[in-house]
Write a protein that holds these residues in place. Structure first.
Motif, PDB file in Angstrom:
ATOM      1  N   LYS A  51       0.546  -1.220   0.080  1.00  0.00           N
ATOM      2  CA  LYS A  51      -0.004   0.101   0.030  1.00  0.00           C
ATOM      3  C   LYS A  51       0.757   1.220   0.040  1.00  0.00           C
ATOM      4  O   LYS A  51       0.448   2.496  -0.118  1.00  0.00           O
ATOM      5  CB  LYS A  51      -0.979   0.043   1.308  1.00  0.00           C
ATOM      6  CG  LYS A  51      -1.846  -1.207   1.247  1.00  0.00           C
ATOM      7  CD  LYS A  51      -2.638  -1.279   2.175  1.00  0.00           C
ATOM      8  CE  LYS A  51      -3.769  -2.561   2.128  1.00  0.00           C
ATOM      9  NZ  LYS A  51      -4.341  -2.736   3.474  1.00  0.00           N
ATOM     10  N   GLU A  52       2.304   0.893  -0.055  1.00  0.00           N
ATOM     11  CA  GLU A  52       3.148   2.056  -0.001  1.00  0.00           C
ATOM     12  C   GLU A  52       3.533   2.691  -1.329  1.00  0.00           C
ATOM     13  O   GLU A  52       3.363   1.830  -2.222  1.00  0.00           O
ATOM     14  CB  GLU A  52       4.218   2.063   1.247  1.00  0.00           C
ATOM     15  CG  GLU A  52       3.855   2.264   2.597  1.00  0.00           C
ATOM     16  CD  GLU A  52       3.615   3.710   2.628  1.00  0.00           C
ATOM     17  OE1 GLU A  52       3.810   4.508   2.036  1.00  0.00           O
ATOM     18  OE2 GLU A  52       3.154   4.013   3.947  1.00  0.00           O
ATOM     19  N   VAL A  53       4.083   3.629  -1.213  1.00  0.00           N
ATOM     20  CA  VAL A  53       4.807   4.211  -2.659  1.00  0.00           C
ATOM     21  C   VAL A  53       6.075   3.460  -2.922  1.00  0.00           C
ATOM     22  O   VAL A  53       6.647   2.683  -1.882  1.00  0.00           O
ATOM     23  CB  VAL A  53       4.984   5.698  -2.697  1.00  0.00           C
ATOM     24  CG1 VAL A  53       3.683   6.614  -2.409  1.00  0.00           C
ATOM     25  CG2 VAL A  53       6.107   6.093  -1.475  1.00  0.00           C
ATOM     26  N   TRP A  54       6.418   3.297  -4.232  1.00  0.00           N
ATOM     27  CA  TRP A  54       7.841   2.885  -4.657  1.00  0.00           C
ATOM     28  C   TRP A  54       8.418   3.671  -5.462  1.00  0.00           C
ATOM     29  O   TRP A  54       7.733   4.781  -6.085  1.00  0.00           O
ATOM     30  CB  TRP A  54       7.657   1.485  -5.474  1.00  0.00           C
ATOM     31  CG  TRP A  54       6.838   0.532  -4.597  1.00  0.00           C
ATOM     32  CD1 TRP A  54       5.541   0.058  -4.295  1.00  0.00           C
ATOM     33  CD2 TRP A  54       7.636  -0.528  -4.107  1.00  0.00           C
ATOM     34  NE1 TRP A  54       5.493  -1.019  -3.684  1.00  0.00           N
ATOM     35  CE2 TRP A  54       6.803  -1.510  -3.449  1.00  0.00           C
ATOM     36  CE3 TRP A  54       9.047  -0.859  -4.136  1.00  0.00           C
ATOM     37  CZ2 TRP A  54       7.119  -2.638  -2.479  1.00  0.00           C
ATOM     38  CZ3 TRP A  54       9.477  -1.964  -3.294  1.00  0.00           C
ATOM     39  CH2 TRP A  54       8.565  -2.888  -2.632  1.00  0.00           C
ATOM     40  N   TYR A  55       9.529   3.745  -5.658  1.00  0.00           N
ATOM     41  CA  TYR A  55      10.506   4.464  -6.324  1.00  0.00           C
ATOM     42  C   TYR A  55      11.518   3.872  -7.373  1.00  0.00           C
ATOM     43  O   TYR A  55      12.047   3.007  -7.062  1.00  0.00           O
ATOM     44  CB  TYR A  55      11.427   5.422  -5.473  1.00  0.00           C
ATOM     45  CG  TYR A  55      10.813   6.332  -4.417  1.00  0.00           C
ATOM     46  CD1 TYR A  55      10.612   7.462  -4.918  1.00  0.00           C
ATOM     47  CD2 TYR A  55      10.174   5.740  -3.246  1.00  0.00           C
ATOM     48  CE1 TYR A  55       9.925   8.681  -3.896  1.00  0.00           C
ATOM     49  CE2 TYR A  55       9.771   6.688  -2.221  1.00  0.00           C
ATOM     50  CZ  TYR A  55       9.343   8.221  -2.681  1.00  0.00           C
ATOM     51  OH  TYR A  55       8.858   8.822  -1.826  1.00  0.00           O
TER      52      TYR A  55
END
Length: 146
Positions: A69-73
């Motif tokens: 559910k978190e962002v990725w880079y």
């Protein structure tokens, strides 16, 4: 840039202390996501890096699953992406799809060398990939390479 020997050294030390594996299937970190139980194409390097290797010859567009559910880079561009079932990326022979999990700090060494011993005095660069709350944590174990 390469993920430093410090990063892999930290993961190896953590593995010995906590019995965590260096390379992990996605279901290991995301057991609640049943779609990851059958994902055999992507894997995590420790808890912070998601590797999505290109397995088809001649592939120019690659699809990567960004779980959770978190962002990725994107490791190469530091472009932020929301967790999604499928992210399309253009691939070249010189790059492999690699993503940093939001909330992580990854130490790297940007100067390529032939051995860890030659890199010992080189400076570290910290990639701080914040989560949706603007927070990030990381651990580092500095191996003296001897």
């Amino acid at each position: 840039a390469v993920v430093s020997t410090q990063s892999t050294g930290t993961l190896r030390r953590k593995k010995r202390k906590r019995r965590n594996d260096l390379l992990r299937p996605l279901w290991y970190e995301f057991p609640e996501d049943s779609a990851q139980h059958s994902n055999q194409k992507e894997f995590l390097v420790g808890p912070a890096l998601l590797s999505s290797p290109v397995l088809e010859s001649g592939e120019s567009t690659h699809y990567t699953t960004l779980p959770g559910k978190e962002v990725w880079y994107n490791y190469h561009t530091l472009t932020q992406h929301e967790a999604t079932s499928s992210l399309s990326t253009i691939v070249k022979m010189s790059t492999m799809p690699l993503f940093i999990r939001g909330g992580s700090i990854v130490p790297i060494k940007k100067r390529l060398r032939r051995s860890s011993e030659l890199m010992a005095g080189d400076p570290y660069t910290l990639i701080v990939a914040t989560n949706s709350k603007g927070e990030a944590v990381g651990r580092a174990y500095n191996d003296d390479t001897k």
